[in-house]
Each structure stands twice: as structure tokens, then as C-alpha cells.
Scaffold this active site. Structure first.
Site, PDB file in Angstrom:
ATOM      1  N   ASN A   1      35.341   6.690  31.730  1.00  0.00           N
ATOM      2  CA  ASN A   1      35.756   5.933  30.931  1.00  0.00           C
ATOM      3  C   ASN A   1      36.379   6.909  29.985  1.00  0.00           C
ATOM      4  OD1 ASN A   1      35.023   3.376  31.675  1.00  0.00           O
ATOM      5  ND2 ASN A   1      32.723   3.785  30.431  1.00  0.00           N
TER       6      ASN A   1
ATOM      7  N   TYR B   1      22.089  14.809  40.027  1.00  0.00           N
ATOM      8  CA  TYR B   1      23.154  15.813  39.077  1.00  0.00           C
ATOM      9  C   TYR B   1      24.180  16.173  39.431  1.00  0.00           C
ATOM     10  CZ  TYR B   1      23.443  19.124  35.177  1.00  0.00           C
ATOM     11  OH  TYR B   1      24.071  19.047  33.795  1.00  0.00           O
TER      12      TYR B   1
ATOM     13  N   GLY C   1      23.185  15.916  21.409  1.00  0.00           N
ATOM     14  CA  GLY C   1      22.147  16.515  22.281  1.00  0.00           C
ATOM     15  C   GLY C   1      22.335  18.292  22.625  1.00  0.00           C
ATOM     16  N   PHE C   2      21.598  18.892  22.451  1.00  0.00           N
ATOM     17  CA  PHE C   2      21.446  20.375  22.176  1.00  0.00           C
ATOM     18  C   PHE C   2      23.164  20.804  22.285  1.00  0.00           C
ATOM     19  CE2 PHE C   2      21.286  24.237  24.977  1.00  0.00           C
ATOM     20  CZ  PHE C   2      21.025  25.357  23.679  1.00  0.00           C
TER      21      PHE C   2
ATOM     22  N   LYS D   1      27.998  15.265  38.691  1.00  0.00           N
ATOM     23  CA  LYS D   1      28.964  16.570  38.275  1.00  0.00           C
ATOM     24  C   LYS D   1      30.438  16.929  39.128  1.00  0.00           C
ATOM     25  CE  LYS D   1      27.653  17.148  33.904  1.00  0.00           C
ATOM     26  NZ  LYS D   1      27.736  17.146  32.492  1.00  0.00           N
TER      27      LYS D   1
ATOM     28  N   GLY E   1      20.053  12.944  23.369  1.00  0.00           N
ATOM     29  CA  GLY E   1      19.459  13.238  22.706  1.00  0.00           C
ATOM     30  C   GLY E   1      19.112  12.516  21.748  1.00  0.00           C
TER      31      GLY E   1
ATOM     32  N   ASP F   1      26.818   8.603  21.286  1.00  0.00           N
ATOM     33  CA  ASP F   1      25.801   9.230  22.283  1.00  0.00           C
ATOM     34  C   ASP F   1      24.553   8.100  22.027  1.00  0.00           C
ATOM     35  OD1 ASP F   1      23.064  10.954  22.844  1.00  0.00           O
ATOM     36  OD2 ASP F   1      23.931  12.671  22.405  1.00  0.00           O
TER      37      ASP F   1
ATOM     38  N   ARG G   1      12.692  22.435  30.636  1.00  0.00           N
ATOM     39  CA  ARG G   1      13.558  23.606  31.273  1.00  0.00           C
ATOM     40  C   ARG G   1      12.823  25.229  30.626  1.00  0.00           C
ATOM     41  NH1 ARG G   1      19.403  22.092  30.185  1.00  0.00           N
ATOM     42  NH2 ARG G   1      19.373  20.712  28.151  1.00  0.00           N
TER      43      ARG G   1
HETATM   44  N1  UDP Z   1      10.580  27.015  35.912  1.00  0.00           N
HETATM   45  C1  UDP Z   1       9.172  27.482  35.998  1.00  0.00           C
HETATM   46  N2  UDP Z   1       8.446  26.785  34.801  1.00  0.00           N
HETATM   47  C2  UDP Z   1       8.698  26.268  33.873  1.00  0.00           C
HETATM   48  C3  UDP Z   1       9.969  25.352  33.817  1.00  0.00           C
HETATM   49  C4  UDP Z   1      11.123  25.868  34.994  1.00  0.00           C
HETATM   50  O1  UDP Z   1       9.397  29.061  36.804  1.00  0.00           O
HETATM   51  O2  UDP Z   1       8.223  25.627  33.604  1.00  0.00           O
HETATM   52  C5  UDP Z   1      11.919  27.538  36.895  1.00  0.00           C
HETATM   53  C6  UDP Z   1      12.760  26.697  37.793  1.00  0.00           C
HETATM   54  O3  UDP Z   1      11.733  26.032  38.447  1.00  0.00           O
HETATM   55  C7  UDP Z   1      13.776  27.422  37.782  1.00  0.00           C
HETATM   56  C8  UDP Z   1      14.165  27.971  36.582  1.00  0.00           C
HETATM   57  O4  UDP Z   1      12.996  28.055  36.402  1.00  0.00           O
HETATM   58  O5  UDP Z   1      13.767  28.331  38.949  1.00  0.00           O
HETATM   59  C9  UDP Z   1      15.308  27.839  35.925  1.00  0.00           C
HETATM   60  O6  UDP Z   1      14.619  26.417  35.531  1.00  0.00           O
HETATM   61  P1  UDP Z   1      15.364  24.975  34.385  1.00  0.00           P
HETATM   62  O7  UDP Z   1      14.294  24.421  34.685  1.00  0.00           O
HETATM   63  O8  UDP Z   1      15.148  25.729  33.039  1.00  0.00           O
HETATM   64  O9  UDP Z   1      16.885  25.356  34.839  1.00  0.00           O
HETATM   65  P2  UDP Z   1      17.949  24.701  36.468  1.00  0.00           P
HETATM   66  O10 UDP Z   1      18.561  26.631  36.040  1.00  0.00           O
HETATM   67  O11 UDP Z   1      16.861  24.783  37.345  1.00  0.00           O
HETATM   68  O12 UDP Z   1      18.817  24.307  36.503  1.00  0.00           O
END
Ligand code: UDP
Length: 313
Positions: free
Chosen positions: A100, A146, A11-12, A150, A37, A32, A187
Site C-alpha cells: 500500500n 518479522y 512509535g518509538f 521485512k 505505537g 499509526d 527488548r
Molecule cells: N535479552 C535478554 N534479556 C531480556 C531481553 C532480551 O537477555 O530481558 C536478549 C535477547 O535474548 C537477545 C538480546 O537480548 O539475545 C537482544 O534482544 P532484543 O529483544 O532487545 O532484540 P533482538 O536483537 O533479539 O531483536
């Protein structure tokens, strides 16, 4: 030569860890199941005789021959769109997968570091977030798969520590970015870079006033390494405390790429945290660590990577 197992090694973050531990002179076993990944992330390590990869789903069973000194448990879908598409796998790897790897650590007498997350704080009512804050999580919302996985992972890790004396470490990772993020992992930064570089509309969710604090991947790697080598079994936040609104990040990316893209606003996902910023006092005190890569520098390096990924350089 110490041996380290990295789950989620393709993965990253896992792939950066493999690289880091090989550079420290250790033997690395990456595991993985490749659900999020990618082999491309570790291809360049294939020629190293101290590097081994095996495709395994840690939620089923983990098979590692020989002695193991350290285990880094990074297997999990981690981007909101991934865990929304793979909710049951996400819950299983946080629960069964963590069980595990703890069993493996116990059997091998290895020290284990769990990748936890700022998501354990949910939509936080305390700001910035300190490790003693218990969080504000909706257990039945879409992100709950998620967050709760966690939180369970942290609980079972502490139980193995207290009950079986396993040497455990817990890192709570805040938003991290850098090379090897999937361009379509959904993201914010991969979306913004991809959209800006292709001249598409840049999608900010909500009104863009929600905040995050973005940590460059090399800073995170250093924090994780120091935590693993420390004696701290309580959770430690690792992240960059510089907080920024999503609207401002989108504007920064558009400026940096020299793009003509417009910023458009789309609905905010359910339970999207309104603020997020780590209090890193504990990491500073115990590990002598803090983030040192400024966002301008990290974003430039990340831009080079995304350009390459899109075949633009
Ligand atoms: N977000 C956004 N535009 C996108 C993708 C994400 O504005 O195209 C926003 C999302 O709603 C959140 C923030 O960016 O408020 C960070 O989102 P990400 O998915 O990176 O991770 P998170 O911190 O929410 O786990």
C-alpha cells in the site's frame, strides 16, 4: 513546504522521525493504528500546525490528502515479544502495508524509505554483517514472521523501483535504543533498566554470551535523514558497530543505575541470533555517516527517560 508521511508515526522511531522532519521545516502526516505505537509519543507535537496525525491501519488502505514528497514506512511491531504476539499483523504490515505505501508513493510521485532491519540477516553466518550478505533466516520459526515480512518488504520495494521507477530507499536498522521505547516492550535494554530501577532480578537470556551492537536513536535519525536525501536505492546498514555481549550490557545497566539487582539467567528464545554487528562501510562512504554517540552517553540519557517513565524522577 515539502510533505512527509510517516507510517508508524506514533512509535518509538516514528515519533523521533516526525520531530526530525518538523525541525527540517516540513509538513508531517503521521499515520499509526496504535497497536504498538502510543499517542503519548507525539502529544508534544500536537500544537505544531505542520503536524497531523491520523489513525489508520496501513495494511488495509492509506488515505492522505494532497501532495506527498516523502514517505517513511516505519509501521510494524518490531520487538520480539510484539511480533510473537501479533504474528499475522506483522506479516500483513510487512507485505500488504508495504504494498500500500508503495502504491501511495507511485500515485503521489513520492520518494519512499522502507524501514528494514538487521533481522533480514537472521542468525548470521557472516560477521560483521555487510549489505551483500543474504542472511540465515528460519522462515517457519517464531521470528520468521518479522524476518520474512521485512525480506518480502525489501523485495517488493526493489520491484517497484525496477518496474515502476519509484524512488526507493532501504535502511537496515540494527538495535536502536533511547527515549520513547516502551518500558515493557520486552527488548533487552527496557527490560534491564526497568528491572534494575525496580530492584528486580535482571533477566539475561541464555548464558549472555550472545552479542548485539546498540545505536543511540539520534545517530539513527541522522543516518535515515541522509539516506532519504541520497541517491542510493540499494539497502544501507545503519547501526553502531560497537559490539557487546548481553551479559556485559546487563552489568553496565546495573552499575549505571546503582541497583542492587542480581543478574539471573533464563532460557534463550528460539532462533535468537548469536551475534550481530553492522558493517557500516557503505553508510560511511555514501552518506558520510557513522554513529557518534558513545554507549555510556546514550545509556545515561536513556536512564533519565526510564526513571521518568517509572515516576522515579
Ligand atoms: N535479552 C535478554 N534479556 C531480556 C531481553 C532480551 O537477555 O530481558 C536478549 C535477547 O535474548 C537477545 C538480546 O537480548 O539475545 C537482544 O534482544 P532484543 O529483544 O532487545 O532484540 P533482538 O536483537 O533479539 O531483536
Amino acid at each position: 513546504m515539502p510533505t512527509v508521511v510517516v507510517t508508524g508515526g506514533a512509535g518509538f522511531l516514528g515519533s523521533h522521525l516526525c520531530e526530525r522532519f518538523l525541525n527540517e521545516g516540513m509538513k508531517v502526516f503521521a499515520v499509526d493504528n496504535l497497536c504498538t505505537g502510543r499517542l503519548a509519543n507525539i502529544e508534544h507535537l500536537g500544537a505544531n500546525e505542520n503536524f497531523h496525525f491520523s489513525k489508520q491501519n496501513v495494511s488495509d488502505h492509506i488515505l492522505i490528502p494532497g501532495e506527498v514528497d516523502y514517505i517513511l514506512h516505519f509501521a510494524s511491531p518490531a520487538s520480539p515479544i510484539d511480533y510473537l504476539q501479533l504474528p499475522i499483523q506483522t506479516l500483513k504490515v510487512g507485505a500488504l502495508g508495504t504494498h500500500n505505501v508503495l502504491g501511495l508513493a507511485k500515485a503521489k510521485g513520492a520518494r519512499i524509505l522502507l524501514a528494514s532491519t538487521s533481522e533480514v540477516y537472521g542468525d548470521p553466518l557472516v560477521h560483521p554483517q555487510k549489505e551483500d550478505y543474504w542472511g540465515n533466516v528460519n522462515p517457519i520459526g517464531p521470528r520468521g514472521v518479522y524476518d520474512e515480512a521485512k525480506r518480502f518488504a525489501e523485495a517488493i520495494t526493489m520491484a517497484y523501483h525496477r518496474t515502476h521507477g519509484v524512488q526507493t530507499r532501504i535502511v537496515r536498522i540494527f538495535n536502536t535504543y533511547g527515549p520513547r521505547m516502551r518500558i515493557k516492550d520486552g527488548r533487552a535494554l527496557p527490560n534491564f533498566f526497568r528491572q534494575a530501577l525496580k530492584g528486580e532480578d535482571v533477566t539475561v537470556y541464555g548464558d549472555g554470551s550472545q552479542t548485539r551492537s546498540f545505536c543511540y536513536v539520534s545517530d539513527l535519525m541522522e543516518g535515515i535523514y541522509r539516506l532519504l536525501m541520497s541517491n542510493e536505492s540499494d539497502p544501507v546498514n545503519i547501526g553502531n558497530p560497537e559490539e557487546i555481549s548481553l551479559k556485559d550490557v546487563a552489568e553496565e545497566v546495573v552499575r549505571l543505575t546503582g541497583s542492587k539487582s542480581r543478574i539471573i539467567y533464563e532460557p534463550l528464545p528460539v532462533d535468537d541470533p548469536k551475534v550481530r554487528k553492522p558493517d557500516t562501510t557503505r553508510a560511511e562512504k555514501i552518506l558520510g555517516w557513522k554513529a557518534v554517540v558513545p554507549r555510556t552517553e546514550g545509556l545515561k540519557k536513556t536512564l533519565d527517560y526510564f526513571k521518568q517513565e517509572l515516576g522515579l524522577s
